[in-house]
Design an enzyme around this catalytic site. Structure first.
Site, mmCIF file in Angstrom:
data_model
loop_
_atom_site.group_PDB
_atom_site.id
_atom_site.type_symbol
_atom_site.label_atom_id
_atom_site.label_comp_id
_atom_site.label_asym_id
_atom_site.label_seq_id
_atom_site.Cartn_x
_atom_site.Cartn_y
_atom_site.Cartn_z
ATOM 1 C CG HIS A 193 74.986 69.542 38.273
ATOM 2 N ND1 HIS A 193 75.832 68.702 37.619
ATOM 3 C CD2 HIS A 193 73.770 68.941 38.241
ATOM 4 C CE1 HIS A 193 75.164 67.635 37.230
ATOM 5 N NE2 HIS A 193 73.904 67.759 37.598
ATOM 6 C CD GLU A 439 95.311 58.212 26.840
ATOM 7 O OE1 GLU A 439 95.160 59.149 27.618
ATOM 8 O OE2 GLU A 439 94.414 57.846 26.048
ATOM 9 C CG ASP A 463 94.676 58.473 31.290
ATOM 10 O OD1 ASP A 463 94.333 58.212 32.455
ATOM 11 O OD2 ASP A 463 93.874 58.847 30.410
ATOM 12 C CB CYS A 510 96.115 66.599 23.787
ATOM 13 S SG CYS A 510 95.917 64.823 23.924
HETATM 14 C C1 PEP Z 1 95.364 62.501 28.941
HETATM 15 O O1 PEP Z 1 95.210 61.402 29.476
HETATM 16 O O2 PEP Z 1 96.382 63.212 29.088
HETATM 17 C C2 PEP Z 1 94.289 63.059 28.083
HETATM 18 C C3 PEP Z 1 94.471 64.151 27.373
HETATM 19 O O3 PEP Z 1 93.110 62.417 28.081
HETATM 20 P P1 PEP Z 1 92.025 62.522 29.257
HETATM 21 O O4 PEP Z 1 92.490 63.547 30.235
HETATM 22 O O5 PEP Z 1 90.760 62.865 28.580
HETATM 23 O O6 PEP Z 1 92.069 61.129 29.799
HETATM 24 MG MG MG Z 2 93.665 60.069 28.807
#
Ligand code: PEP
Ligand code: MG
Length: 583
Positions: A193, A439, A463, A510
């Site tokens: 936190h 992913e 991932d 992303c």
């Molecule tokens: C990823 O796996 O790159 C992703 C954007 O999702 P997260 O980091 O939320 O698993």
């Molecule tokens: Mg992911």
């Protein structure tokens, strides 16, 4: 002699200032037996300490800056609720009276009791509650100890760097109010936190620097780099000037970057780019607006499920999505459906408590697998997303896809939800785009199949790299193997981008790689034009990419992909980046 310490950098920024050692973890919890007649006095002493600890929380609440994110106040509110709860306000008094022991020992006994109860639930959500219980109990114990230092009234800390064993969320807010330059703690992690609050409040901070208080004295000048997780004690004049230069450069760099806020994101050879934001909590919208992002490329909705006992209702989802849409004023919003499980555990819900524990959660029932196995979790979110789609441009993004059968199942469910909304005369956007996160390596290799069923793809490198290289993304011990430049990773990314191009659907990225200054030009050379990242990285990425020529990068990237060794690849990457605007 200068000393360097390393810890976990949890909040970026350079701080230079006098160290202030907070010595207060030597809390005296020795048990003393009381005579019957001293019980009323001990109860009064306990009540006074409780009141003082409560007053500290109330002061912290008053000091929360108006523009601070809501999680700042929710941490403090939780602690106020806890301190008012009878398990902390009444039960220790009963223990004092029945067992004839001092207040500290009674509190300690109650702490052990609570930890036993929470711990037996084998639940990661409740583990964060144990942190809260500990913070609250420690603050009462400190109030019982006349000699312990209190954070309240720390006006003299302005410009200093606090070095402590651990800090509570209330301490962190109070420190920000008093203008501390930064802090270092001996315990804590990236997701504690206190770390979250330091980031939200913009205080440079490093946690997990074990035993640092043995080597530093109050009043000694120290410097810290919250990005690198580095603390320097007794820095030489040269070191100090280097830190000061860096501090100045960072500010100057930010001012330069701010000039790009309204600049069009287009490369030197005319390639149009999309630079959108990853968001998690509503407050990220402020940062997104500040940098003028092209909408939201990834809205991680897991946050909506955290710190609560029940799953959010359809109406709760709907309210948040429409609020985000309003803030975006017509820019697109990509909502990822709940990607729960693995590193995003929210086991506090009744539904998840009944599920058997996974031996290997990263490969278990997570993401879309969980939603498809428990449609009571999935359908309310889909209904809310569709309803919100009538209010603004929404796309839905499905996480953790492994095969196209999952896509087909999701599309069927979405169709069912649409039909029920039609039956109820509720508006939605019938053309809402459905995309998939790629992913999992299997999905990347089979990307051409996914392209046929989806409207867009988004590459989740966090991932994808974890699964391709078989390294747990949150395990420090194998962190050294986390290599976005691995030929297998690059080949998979290229396969996905090419599949999108061939099938005529957009491909975005992303994962963290999309905002990493070391790789963005490489990605452009691989054909990526749609980047989604934390808002604070958007301007830096823009500056990097608008100074580039995709045609040149393509050739350089082809050479890098053909390189045989890590060293060769690194050298070619350095060459790619050497022509970046900053160099
Ligand atoms: C990823 O796996 O790159 C992703 C954007 O999702 P997260 O980091 O939320 O698993
Ligand atoms: Mg992911």
């Amino acid at each position: 002699m200068s000393l360097m310490f390393n810890g976990i950098g949890v909040s970026r920024g350079i701080a230079i200032g006098d160290a202030y050692l907070l010595r207060r973890n030597q809390i005296d919890v020795t048990s003393r037996t009381l005579s019957k007649k001293s019980v009323p006095g001990e109860v009064r002493r306990f009540k006074r300490a409780l009141k003082a600890a409560r007053a500290q929380l109330l002061t912290a609440r008053e000091h929360i800056p108006k523009d601070a994110p809501s999680d700042v106040s929710s941490f403090i509110e939780t602690h106020i609720l806890m301190i008012d709860d009878s398990v902390l306000s009444q039960r220790p008094i009963e223990i004092i009276k029945t067992e004839l022991i001092n207040a500290e020992a009674a509190l300690q006994q109650q702490r052990e009791e609570l930890i036993k109860v929470f711990g037996s639930m084998d639940d990661s959500y409740l583990a964060t509650r144990i942190d809260d219980v500990n913070h609250v109990i420690d603050s009462v114990l400190r109030a019982l100890d006349d000699k312990a230092e209190q954070v309240v009234g720390a006006e003299h800390w302005k410009g200093q760097i606090i070095v402590a064993d651990d800090l509570t969320p209330a301490d962190t807010v109070t420190m920000q109010h008093h203008g501390v330059a930064g802090f270092v703690t001996e315990t804590g992690g990236q997701l504690s936190h206190t770390a979250i609050l330091a980031r939200s409040l913009g205080i440079p901070a490093i946690v997990g620097v074990s035993s640092i208080r043995r080597y530093i004295k109050t009043g000694e000048i120290i410097a810290l780099d919250g990005r690198l997780g580095m603390v320097l004690a007794e820095p030489t004049d040269d070191m100090l000037s280097a830190f000061r230069r860096q501090q100045k450069d960072t500010r100057q760099r930010q001012r330069e970057l701010d000039k790009l806020i309204d600049t069009e994101a287009i490369t030197q050879d005319g390639v149009q780019l999309t630079l959108s934001a990853n968001i998690e909590i509503e407050e990220d919208l402020k940062a997104l607006k500040r940098v003028n992002a092209d909408g939201v490329g990834l809205y991680r909705t897991e946050f909506l499920y955290m710190n609560r006992d029940t799953v959010p209702t359809e109406q709760e989802h709907f309210k948040v999505y429409t609020k985000v849409l309003r803030a975006l004023k017509g820019s697109p919003l990509t909502i990822r459906t709940a990607d729960l499980g693995a590193d995003k555990q929210v086991d506090g819900h009744e539904a998840s408590r009944s599920r058997p524990q996974a031996h290997n959660p990263a490969m278990g029932l997570r993401g879309i697998r969980l939603c498809l196995s428990d449609t009571s979790l999935f359908i309310p979110q889909l209904r809310a997303i569709l309803r919100a789609s009538a209010r603004g441009p929404i796309r839905v993004l499905l996480p953790m896809l492994t095969n196209v059968a999952e896509v087909a199942q999701c599309l069927r469910l979405i169709e069912q939800v649409k039909q029920s909304l039609r039956d109820e005369n509720i508006d939605f956007d019938d053309g809402m785009q459905v995309g998939g996160m790629i992913e999992v390596p299997a999905a990347a290799i089979a990307a051409e199949q996914f392209v046929q069923h989806l409207d867009f793809l988004s590459i989740g490198t966090n991932d994808l790299i974890q699964y391709t290289l078989a390294i747990d993304r949150i395990d420090d011990q194998v962190n050294y193997l986390y290599d976005p430049l691995h030929p297998a990773v690059l080949a998979l990314i290229r396969t996905i981008i090419d599949a999108g191009l061939k099938g005529g659907i957009p491909v975005a990225m992303c994962g963290e790689m999309a905002g990493d200054e070391r790789y963005v030009r490489l990605l452009l050379g691989l054909g990526l034009t749609d980047f989604s990242m934390p808002p604070n990285l958007i301007l830096e990425t823009k500056r990097n990419l608008i100074g580039s020529r995709r045609s040149t990068l393509k050739k350089q990237v082809n050479a890098l992909m053909a390189a045989q060794t890590t060293e060769e690849r690194q050298a070619l990457l350095d060459k790619i980046n050497a022509s970046a605007p900053e160099h």
